[in-house]
Structure formats: structure tokens, C-alpha cells
Design a protein around this motif. Structure first.
Motif, PDB file in Angstrom:
ATOM      1  N   CYS A  94       0.823  -1.211   0.000  1.00 33.85           N
ATOM      2  CA  CYS A  94       0.000   0.000   0.000  1.00 33.85           C
ATOM      3  C   CYS A  94       0.862   1.267   0.000  1.00 33.85           C
ATOM      4  O   CYS A  94       0.520   2.266  -0.652  1.00 33.85           O
ATOM      5  N   ARG A  95       1.985   1.236   0.742  1.00 35.46           N
ATOM      6  CA  ARG A  95       2.883   2.403   0.729  1.00 35.46           C
ATOM      7  C   ARG A  95       3.477   2.622  -0.652  1.00 35.46           C
ATOM      8  O   ARG A  95       3.589   3.761  -1.116  1.00 35.46           O
ATOM      9  N   ARG A  96       3.845   1.537  -1.333  1.00 34.02           N
ATOM     10  CA  ARG A  96       4.378   1.673  -2.696  1.00 34.02           C
ATOM     11  C   ARG A  96       3.323   2.264  -3.629  1.00 34.02           C
ATOM     12  O   ARG A  96       3.632   3.094  -4.491  1.00 34.02           O
TER      13      ARG A  96
ATOM     14  N   VAL B 215      -0.233  -2.327  -8.486  1.00 33.15           N
ATOM     15  CA  VAL B 215      -1.517  -3.026  -8.438  1.00 33.15           C
ATOM     16  C   VAL B 215      -1.322  -4.501  -8.766  1.00 33.15           C
ATOM     17  O   VAL B 215      -1.941  -5.378  -8.161  1.00 33.15           O
ATOM     18  N   GLU B 216      -0.417  -4.794  -9.715  1.00 34.78           N
ATOM     19  CA  GLU B 216      -0.171  -6.192 -10.078  1.00 34.78           C
ATOM     20  C   GLU B 216       0.446  -6.959  -8.913  1.00 34.78           C
ATOM     21  O   GLU B 216       0.180  -8.150  -8.725  1.00 34.78           O
ATOM     22  N   VAL B 217       1.239  -6.275  -8.081  1.00 37.28           N
ATOM     23  CA  VAL B 217       1.835  -6.923  -6.905  1.00 37.28           C
ATOM     24  C   VAL B 217       0.737  -7.273  -5.899  1.00 37.28           C
ATOM     25  O   VAL B 217       0.709  -8.376  -5.340  1.00 37.28           O
ATOM     26  N   GLU B 218      -0.163  -6.321  -5.679  1.00 37.23           N
ATOM     27  CA  GLU B 218      -1.278  -6.578  -4.754  1.00 37.23           C
ATOM     28  C   GLU B 218      -2.119  -7.755  -5.231  1.00 37.23           C
ATOM     29  O   GLU B 218      -2.509  -8.623  -4.435  1.00 37.23           O
ATOM     30  N   HIS B 219      -2.396  -7.810  -6.528  1.00 30.62           N
ATOM     31  CA  HIS B 219      -3.232  -8.893  -7.042  1.00 30.62           C
ATOM     32  C   HIS B 219      -2.547 -10.246  -6.893  1.00 30.62           C
ATOM     33  O   HIS B 219      -3.174 -11.230  -6.484  1.00 30.62           O
ATOM     34  N   LEU B 220      -1.257 -10.314  -7.234  1.00 28.56           N
ATOM     35  CA  LEU B 220      -0.549 -11.589  -7.117  1.00 28.56           C
ATOM     36  C   LEU B 220      -0.481 -12.037  -5.662  1.00 28.56           C
ATOM     37  O   LEU B 220      -0.761 -13.206  -5.352  1.00 28.56           O
TER      38      LEU B 220
ATOM     39  N   GLY C  20       1.905   5.176  -7.291  1.00 22.55           N
ATOM     40  CA  GLY C  20       0.695   4.949  -8.077  1.00 22.55           C
ATOM     41  C   GLY C  20       0.709   3.628  -8.813  1.00 22.55           C
ATOM     42  O   GLY C  20      -0.212   3.326  -9.586  1.00 22.55           O
ATOM     43  N   ALA C  21       1.730   2.811  -8.570  1.00 20.45           N
ATOM     44  CA  ALA C  21       1.856   1.516  -9.245  1.00 20.45           C
ATOM     45  C   ALA C  21       1.684   0.390  -8.229  1.00 20.45           C
ATOM     46  O   ALA C  21       1.170   0.597  -7.128  1.00 20.45           O
TER      47      ALA C  21
END
Length: 344
Positions: A191-193, A201-206, A198-199
């Protein structure tokens, strides 16, 4: 072993868990879980006292792995494998049943038609000093990572490392420890990243996908549930953050032997009401993480059942105005305490 798979002098018979993990492509912690939970594991001990897998154990594990990859739930896959193990194998001396793991009741599952006793692992020549398996993938990670290590694996989109490490932590330390010490800190980093760049999202999804998969595998009906009426868990309507309810359901299942039902993300309130009427749950836990999904009014419209269902609102998204009899919890431990108290 020699090239025909026979044990040679000075070598322990059978196969170790590392070799089996490499052969099947299944992490060693998962193999240990199958053994502890379903009785599908090594059935012999070597003269040195080590647990070893024999050819029959390998057949069962290969079939278990095949069924799970085909989409069969782990508990159902184990039941089918144990059924097959009880079928007499053609050509076996005395016509007796195939061997089953120690502690498994041969009469628990009725036999099914079909001959599952064929050898499925061909003999493979080996190099001196190695077990008779061809090299496959590296052995699964079994060490417990720090939150920083796990976050780096997620940022690198290394889904296998994330899955192995989450699985190892769940096996060794349980759901609550893994959630508090690994999952929440890594989400904080992600979330801090996102806030800074602003990027990601793909990390959060994985990362979310790997954690959800690991938790969902644990949410099964306990062998001897302590509750006659299930605990029903659902997200508020339009709330898509469902990981907390899967973590709670997994902790209830594994650590407290509570039977649960999880409806998942974005559960419409009419659907939740229908599920309550059909299941008659002892507890209904509704999760709201974001204020946009935390309208308390629909909770007052949930059906009044006999015997009554205890409704609990979880998460920081709920706004003021919760019904008087609906407690609000915001921590993992408080949720477990409230649910346990409602069941007793």
C-alpha cells in the motif's frame, strides 16, 4: 538403491520427502499437511528411524496431486485416494488390499470399482549417490521468511516463492501468526508503494491471490466440529476485500475446529438473508473494510431466526448506527473471542 530401484547396503530404504517433493512438484510443507490431515504420507520408517515413502505411498501422492490439479477439493481427493487404496490389487499375493497409511481405518471408505494398483512410477536410472528420481524443480522453500523477504518476492512477482513461504508459515505457526506477522505487514508495504508511485496493483493482485489460495485450502469441515450450527462469514454488499474473512474462517477451522461457510466478496444482503434461512447459522459475521460499504441499516433487516443467529460486524468500514445487538470488532483476536463466546 541400484539402477533397478533396489536398496543397497548402507542405504535407507524408500524415498525422503525432498525427493518426493521434487518428483511431484509439490512443496514439502504441503506433503506434510496431507500426511497430518488426511493420513496420506510415508508409511514406513527406515532402520535409522526416518519416515520414508515407498512405491505405494508414491502412487497415492501422485493420484492426490492429479485430482487436486483437476479441481477436486483436497478432502475429496484424499477420500478418493483412500478408497482406491482399499481395493484389492490384481496379482497381489493373497488378494489382500493395497497398503494404506498407518492410522487409516480400511473400513472408513467403501471400495470403488477399478484397479488403482498399477505401478505409475517407472524405474529411472540414477547417478551414484542420488535417489531414483529424475531432477525436476528445486525443493520447495521451507524456511520462514521475514516480512521484508516476502514483500521482495511479491514485488518480484515470484508467485511460487510467495506460495511456498505462506504455506510453510501456516504449517509451522498457524493462521493468526502468519496473518499478523507476514500478511498484514506485506500488505502495508504494498500500500505504501502504491501511495508513493501509483503503481504495484499487479503486486497486490498476485500476493492476494496466493494468500487467498493458501487460506481457502484450510477452510474445510472439521472431522469433529464443535458447533452444530455453522458460522457464516460474508463481505458486506460491494465490499471486495475478502481475505480477512477467509483468514478468520481458516483460524476457526484449524485452531478451533469450528465449521464455517464463507460466501466471499460483495455478498448482496438478500443473498445473505437467504443463506441464513437455509443454514440457520449460530453466528453471522459481516465484514466491511471501506466506509463506502459500511452502511449499517441492512443489518437490521436480516431475518430473525429461531434459534437466533448472532450477527457480528467486523472491520473498520462500518459507520455509526449499528443495531444495538450487533457488536463491532476490529481485530482478529476480538473476532475469534466474540465468535467463540457466541458458540458456547
Amino acid at each position: 538403491m541400484d539402477e533397478q530401484g533396489q536398496v543397497t547396503a548402507g542405504e535407507e530404504p524408500g524415498y525422503g520427502i525432498g525427493a518426493v517433493a521434487r518428483r511431484l512438484g509439490v512443496p514439502a510443507p504441503t506433503l506434510r499437511t496431507w500426511n497430518l490431515r488426511y493420513g496420506i504420507g510415508p508409511s514406513h520408517r527406515s532402520p535409522g528411524g526416518h519416515r520414508r515413502y515407498d512405491a505405494g505411498d508414491l502412487r497415492r501422492l501422485e493420484e492426490m496431486n492429479r485430482l487436486i490439479r483437476a479441481g477436486v477439493p483436497a478432502a475429496d481427493a484424499a477420500r478418493e485416494v483412500l478408497r482406491a487404496a482399499a481395493v484389492p490389487v490384481k496379482g497381489r499375493a493373497g488378494g489382500g488390499p493395497a497398503s494404506v497409511p498407518p492410522g487409516t481405518d480400511r473400513h472408513t471408505f467403501p471400495p470403488v470399482p477399478g484397479d488403482r494398483g498399477r505401478e505409475t512410477f517407472p524405474s529411472v536410472p540414477r547417478e551414484p549417490g542420488r535417489e531414483a528420481f529424475p531432477p525436476a524443480r528445486p525443493e520447495a522453500r521451507t524456511e520462514i521468511p521475514t516480512a521484508a523477504m516476502l514483500a521482495r518476492a511479491a514485488v518480484a512477482l515470484d508467485s511460487q516463492a510467495v506460495a511456498d513461504w505462506i504455506g510453510a508459515a501456516l504449517d509451522r505457526h498457524g493462521v493468526m501468526w502468519t496473518w499478523e506477522n507476514l500478511v498484514r505487514p506485506v500488505f502495508g508495504t504494498i500500500c505504501r508503494r502504491q501511495a508513493e508511485t501509483g503503481a504495484s496493483v499487479e503486486v497486490e493482485h498476485l500476493f492476494s491471490d496466493r494468500v487467498l489460495t493458501a487460506l481457502a485450502r484450510l477452510v474445510e469441515r472439521p472431522a469433529r466440529p464443535v458447533n452444530e450450527r455453522p458460522v457464516l462469514l460474508a463481505c458486506a454488499e460491494d465490499e471486495q476485500h475478502s481475505l480477512p474473512i477467509y483468514a478468520l474462517a481458516a483460524a476457526l477451522t484449524v485452531d478451533h475446529h469450528v465449521e464455517t461457510r464463507v460466501l466471499g466478496a460483495r455478498t448482496p444482503y438478500p443473498a445473505l438473508a437467504d443463506a441464513m434461512r437455509r443454514l440457520g447459522p449460530a453466528v453471522v459475521f459481516v465484514w466491511s473494510q471501506l466506509p463506502a460499504t459500511g452502511d449499517p441499516a441492512p443489518l437490521a433487516s436480516l431475518p430473525l431466526l429461531r434459534p437466533a443467529s448472532h450477527v457480528i460486524a467486523g472491520g473498520g468500514g462500518w459507520r455509526e448506527g449499528l443495531p444495538p445487538l450487533v457488536p463491532h470488532v476490529t481485530s482478529f483476536r476480538e473476532a475469534l473471542t466474540r465468535i467463540s463466546a457466541a458458540l458456547h
